[in-house]
Design a protein around this motif. Structure first.
Motif, mmCIF file in Angstrom:
data_model
loop_
_atom_site.group_PDB
_atom_site.id
_atom_site.type_symbol
_atom_site.label_atom_id
_atom_site.label_comp_id
_atom_site.label_asym_id
_atom_site.label_seq_id
_atom_site.Cartn_x
_atom_site.Cartn_y
_atom_site.Cartn_z
ATOM 1 N N ALA A 286 77.491 40.029 -6.195
ATOM 2 C CA ALA A 286 78.085 39.727 -4.884
ATOM 3 C C ALA A 286 77.559 40.726 -3.854
ATOM 4 O O ALA A 286 78.227 41.687 -3.484
ATOM 5 C CB ALA A 286 79.607 39.781 -4.966
ATOM 6 N N PHE A 287 76.333 40.497 -3.397
ATOM 7 C CA PHE A 287 75.738 41.385 -2.402
ATOM 8 C C PHE A 287 74.793 40.588 -1.518
ATOM 9 O O PHE A 287 74.408 39.468 -1.851
ATOM 10 C CB PHE A 287 74.995 42.555 -3.061
ATOM 11 N N LYS A 288 74.421 41.166 -0.405
ATOM 12 C CA LYS A 288 73.599 40.473 0.586
ATOM 13 C C LYS A 288 72.298 41.217 0.803
ATOM 14 O O LYS A 288 72.280 42.441 0.933
ATOM 15 C CB LYS A 288 74.371 40.351 1.909
ATOM 16 N N LEU A 297 75.418 35.490 -3.995
ATOM 17 C CA LEU A 297 76.384 34.806 -4.850
ATOM 18 C C LEU A 297 76.343 33.281 -4.683
ATOM 19 O O LEU A 297 77.098 32.680 -3.939
ATOM 20 C CB LEU A 297 77.797 35.327 -4.574
ATOM 21 N N ALA A 298 75.431 32.636 -5.437
ATOM 22 C CA ALA A 298 75.380 31.175 -5.478
ATOM 23 C C ALA A 298 76.201 30.612 -6.625
ATOM 24 O O ALA A 298 76.334 29.397 -6.746
ATOM 25 C CB ALA A 298 73.939 30.700 -5.581
ATOM 26 N N ASP A 366 83.779 41.923 -10.018
ATOM 27 C CA ASP A 366 82.774 41.699 -8.980
ATOM 28 C C ASP A 366 81.864 42.913 -8.827
ATOM 29 O O ASP A 366 80.645 42.787 -8.677
ATOM 30 C CB ASP A 366 83.449 41.386 -7.642
ATOM 31 N N LEU A 367 82.456 44.091 -8.869
ATOM 32 C CA LEU A 367 81.672 45.320 -8.749
ATOM 33 C C LEU A 367 80.787 45.532 -9.971
ATOM 34 O O LEU A 367 79.582 45.783 -9.849
ATOM 35 C CB LEU A 367 82.613 46.514 -8.576
ATOM 36 N N CYS A 372 75.536 44.876 -12.985
ATOM 37 C CA CYS A 372 74.826 44.260 -14.104
ATOM 38 C C CYS A 372 73.679 43.386 -13.620
ATOM 39 O O CYS A 372 72.573 43.421 -14.192
ATOM 40 C CB CYS A 372 75.793 43.421 -14.943
ATOM 41 N N ASP A 373 73.919 42.582 -12.581
ATOM 42 C CA ASP A 373 72.889 41.695 -12.053
ATOM 43 C C ASP A 373 71.701 42.498 -11.550
ATOM 44 O O ASP A 373 70.535 42.123 -11.765
ATOM 45 C CB ASP A 373 73.485 40.832 -10.936
ATOM 46 N N LEU A 374 71.957 43.604 -10.891
ATOM 47 C CA LEU A 374 70.880 44.454 -10.405
ATOM 48 C C LEU A 374 70.150 45.129 -11.560
ATOM 49 O O LEU A 374 68.939 45.354 -11.498
ATOM 50 C CB LEU A 374 71.440 45.509 -9.449
#
Length: 397
Positions: A286-288, A297-298, A366-367, A372-374
């Motif tokens: 959840a970042f831009k 966040l799709a 979310d944090l 993890c995604d990064l």
């Protein structure tokens, strides 16, 4: 002297390539144990093991064909003219879904939001709107007017003209395509009363407004493939939301039975390590992106399933606030001890307290999921599992 000099550590854990039917809980747990042995680190209570949603869905075989999507759309929306509104501009996320949707209708009125989609993919710039004297809150444009005013606009990253691309997908499936541009959901009702709203995070509002305005049928992407169609995969809560392109004729859906998966994985990790390790499934962070202005966040949520210890939000004090205000006259060991004592005595709920101002009141999942995604990325790192240690530590540990 403090026992540990390192705070939060995030490690990508390499795993075998996951296939349909694999015993993923065991593979994940064994991969974490092997990494700990290989790299010489020790697992602790309240470590977090996170698994990307894509390998969970792959192990489950949670896939669906475009034909299955088309059949479900046809049965639920009537198979004639349907409005398809507010999709995101993505080859990976929506193109295959649109291909299936077009197989379930004779005509698609595709309504695109502008100047950008819900997650920031831009069709036109705000400056272009200003120059053309267009108010995106009220003005409805047809394709001819859009081209007259703005011409062809290609995505800065993919080079795609998504307007032409989506029109071509619909036509290739034998459906008639009409494209309009608007930002009020109700605008579609001038074209059809049967609507499939494809927005992600604003879908509940869109559905409400359409129903209040007199739509006959209103469904979201989360209402398609909520059960199996001719043996296809499905997601009972999110339907097509969170899906990705798998092949030219299929999509991988968001994983089903997530709670069972994280529970089983946590149990095996506890048996192997002797520690109480939290487990979660994660998708998009959840970042831009500040350059492309795209919100990552799709997926409908960052984490569709997680163990009990990951519920809630952080409850932290802002160290710089304490150092600059409450203990501004202290230094050295006296300052360190004062801050440590304050942390040990902190209230269970610091919401609204000045000493917590500037901390992040977001869901833990979310944090952690964003971290993890990064860490794992979306390319060829080969680390679909992420181990996070020390996340729940503070200055006193």
């Amino acid at each position: 002297m403090f026992e540990r000099r390192v705070g939060t550590v995030s490690r990508g854990i390499r795993c075998p390539i996951i296939r349909n039917g694999d015993d993923l809980p065991t593979i994940v747990a064994q991969s974490v144990m092997d990494a700990a042995y290989s790299e010489g680190f020790v697992l602790r209570d309240r470590d977090v093991v996170a698994i990307t949603e894509s390998v969970v869905a792959r192990a489950q075989g949670n896939y669906a064909t475009c034909d299955a999507i088309g059949k479900d759309v046809r049965e639920k929306l009537g198979g004639e003219t349907i409005g398809v509104i507010f999709p995101i501009l993505s080859r990976n996320r929506f193109a295959m879904c649109l291909k299936g949707i077009a197989r379930g209708a004779k005509k698609i009125v595709l309504m695109l939001s502008y100047p950008s989609d819900e997650v920031g993919n831009q069709l036109v710039s705000l400056d272009q709107l200003d120059d053309a004297g267009i108010d995106p809150y009220t003005d409805v444009l047809d394709l001819a007017k859009y081209r007259e005013l703005f011409g062809e606009n290609r995505h800065p990253f993919t080079g795609m003209d998504y307007v032409s691309y989506y029109e071509e997908i619909i036509n290739k499936e034998g459906a008639e395509a009409e494209i309009i541009f608007a930002n009020r959901p109700q605008a579609i009702l001038n074209y059809t009363k049967k609507v499939l709203t494809c927005d992600i995070h604003s879908r509940f509002r869109s559905k409400r407004l359409l129903k209040e305005a007199g739509a006959e049928i209103v469904l979201g992407m989360d209402d398609i493939l909520t059960t199996s169609v001719d043996g296809s995969g499905f997601n009972s809560k999110y339907g097509l939301l969170g899906s990705n392109k798998a092949t030219e004729e299929s999509v991988k859906l968001f994983p089903e039975y997530g709670e069972k998966f994280v529970s089983e994985t946590a149990k095996i990790l506890a048996e192997m390590s002797g520690k109480n390790i939290e487990v979660m499934i994660y998708g998009d962070g959840a970042f831009k992106d500040p350059q492309g202005k795209i919100w990552e966040l799709a997926d409908p949520v960052v984490s569709p399933a997680y163990t009990e210890g990951l519920k809630g939000t952080p409850n932290e004090l802002k160290l710089k606030y304490l150092a600059d205000n409450d203990f501004k006259d202290l230094s050295g060991e006296e300052l360190r001890n004062a801050i440590s004592d304050r942390i040990k005595e902190k209230e269970k709920n610091l919401v609204g307290k000045m000493a917590s101002e500037g901390t992040t009141p977001r869901q833990l999942t979310d944090l952690i999921g964003s971290l993890c995604d990064l860490t794992s990325g979306s390319g060829d790192k080969g680390t679909p599992v992420v181990l996070i240690q020390g996340y729940f530590d503070n200055y006193t540990d």
